[in-house]
Design an enzyme around this catalytic site. Structure first.
Site, PDB file in Angstrom:
ATOM      1  N   SER A   1      32.828  46.361  50.195  1.00 61.69           N
ATOM      2  CA  SER A   1      31.792  46.660  49.197  1.00 61.69           C
ATOM      3  C   SER A   1      30.754  45.542  49.190  1.00 61.69           C
ATOM      4  O   SER A   1      30.992  44.453  49.722  1.00 61.69           O
ATOM      5  CB  SER A   1      32.471  46.733  47.823  1.00 61.69           C
ATOM      6  OG  SER A   1      31.535  46.685  46.762  1.00 61.69           O
TER       7      SER A   1
ATOM      8  N   TYR B   1      37.090  44.993  40.273  1.00 61.79           N
ATOM      9  CA  TYR B   1      36.638  45.596  41.540  1.00 61.79           C
ATOM     10  C   TYR B   1      36.187  44.499  42.513  1.00 61.79           C
ATOM     11  O   TYR B   1      36.548  44.502  43.692  1.00 61.79           O
ATOM     12  CB  TYR B   1      35.502  46.560  41.218  1.00 61.79           C
ATOM     13  CG  TYR B   1      34.998  47.400  42.380  1.00 61.79           C
ATOM     14  CD1 TYR B   1      35.697  48.526  42.804  1.00 61.79           C
ATOM     15  CD2 TYR B   1      33.805  47.091  43.027  1.00 61.79           C
ATOM     16  CE1 TYR B   1      35.227  49.308  43.858  1.00 61.79           C
ATOM     17  CE2 TYR B   1      33.324  47.871  44.076  1.00 61.79           C
ATOM     18  CZ  TYR B   1      34.038  48.987  44.486  1.00 61.79           C
ATOM     19  OH  TYR B   1      33.577  49.760  45.521  1.00 61.79           O
TER      20      TYR B   1
END
Ligand code: NAP
Ligand code: GCO
Length: 267
Positions: free
Chosen positions: A147, A160
């Protein structure tokens, strides 16, 4: 050998976790086009039924398995079933993931742990389950879906970012530990891609104007647009194919340039 043949996945068996929709579905579609046999999983029957219909509509004979990737017994069962149904796995994409957007001081420990469990512990569990067969075969490809948050932080995504940062290092460690067995483990770091995961960030305002985060992402992205799952297809095939056999432990950011960009100067 013609270079294009080195991108072929003819006869390979690919498992894309969380390949029912979104980025995972697009990568699986790309692998099928390149000649691979497709296995995917998700957690519920409703998403499974829809996904099987979606694969069929694309002319892809994908095998779907109901499996929660955080549960080691379920993962072992799925990997054994894939071996029986299609052959042992040549390509694993650790794609299944979730996000929780909650300010850190309001986030419960359980919520934090759940994100770490799915986004970081599960890639460990699934990789561990497939590596022995890859060693035996003498080759294997593992692709971890990282990510922007493998590199950057932002408000509300502490769990996250911790998980995706950890996944970047798990990628480098799998490369370090198993590279000598001709196993390549790389990551793809998608930028902001239009999928169900990011739908809340793109919802139009009540007055019909764009969501502020939507505008923010467009201005942060040199390509000046959100990514589409199709943008991940080419990089995913490259990292799954022989064309990338000497690429190991890298994260390929597919972000329209976000990480290269300091941002627009104020007018
Ligand atoms: P998505 O649309 O929300 O799809 C996620 C997939 O993961 C679904 O198929 C979901 O299926 C599955 N999944 C979630 N938890 C699971 C579990 N415990 N066991 C098995 N399957 C599970 O997400 P996406 O946007 O396509 O993202 C895919 C991956 O790319 C994620 O790792 C995400 O963090 C990452 N990523 C996304 C973006 C983006 O902008 N969209 C950018 C960078 C990275 P069920 O819910 O049916 O189980
Ligand atoms: C967010 C986003 C993400 C993206 C992606 C960026 O809330 O900031 O959902 O983090 O999904 O992972 O690469």
């Amino acid at each position: 050998m013609n270079i294009l043949n080195r991108f072929s996945l003819e006869g390979k068996v690919a498992l894309v976790t969380g390949g029912a929709y979104g980025i995972g579905f697009a990568m699986a579609e790309a692998y099928a086009q390149a000649g691979a046999k497709i296995a995917f999983n998700c957690r519920g029957q409703e998403h499974m039924d829809q996904a099987l219909a979606d694969y069929k509509a694309k002319g892809i004979d994908a095998r779907g398995y109901i499996c929660d990737v955080t549960d080691e017994a379920q993962v072992k069962g799925m990997v054994a079933a894939i071996k029986k149904d299609l052959g042992s796995i040549d390509i694993l994409v650790n794609n299944a993931g979730i996000i929780k957007r909650i300010p850190m001081t309001e986030m419960s420990v359980e919520e934090f742990r759940q994100v770490i469990d799915i986004d970081l512990n599960a890639p460990f569990i699934v990789s561990k389950a497939v590596i022995p067969d890859m060693i035996e075969k003498g080759h294997g490809k593992i692709i971890n879906i990282c990510s922007m948050m493998s590199e950057l932080g932002r408000e509300t995504v502490s769990a996250y970012a911790a998980a995706k940062g950890g996944l970047k290092m798990l990628t480098k460690n799998i490369c370090s530990e198993y590279g000598e067995y001709n196993i390549q483990c790389n990551g793809i770091g998608p930028g902001y891609i239009a999928t169900p995961q990011t739908a809340p960030l793109r919802e139009p305002q009540e007055d019909g104007s764009r969501h502020p985060f939507d505008q923010f992402i467009i201005s942060k992205t040199p390509a000046a647009r959100w990514g589409d799952p199709a943008d991940i297809m080419g990089p995913a095939v490259f990292l799954a194919s022989e064309a990338s056999d000497f690429v190991n432990g890298q994260i390929l950011y597919v972000d329209g340039g976000i990480l290269a960009y300091i941002g627009k100067q104020p007018k």
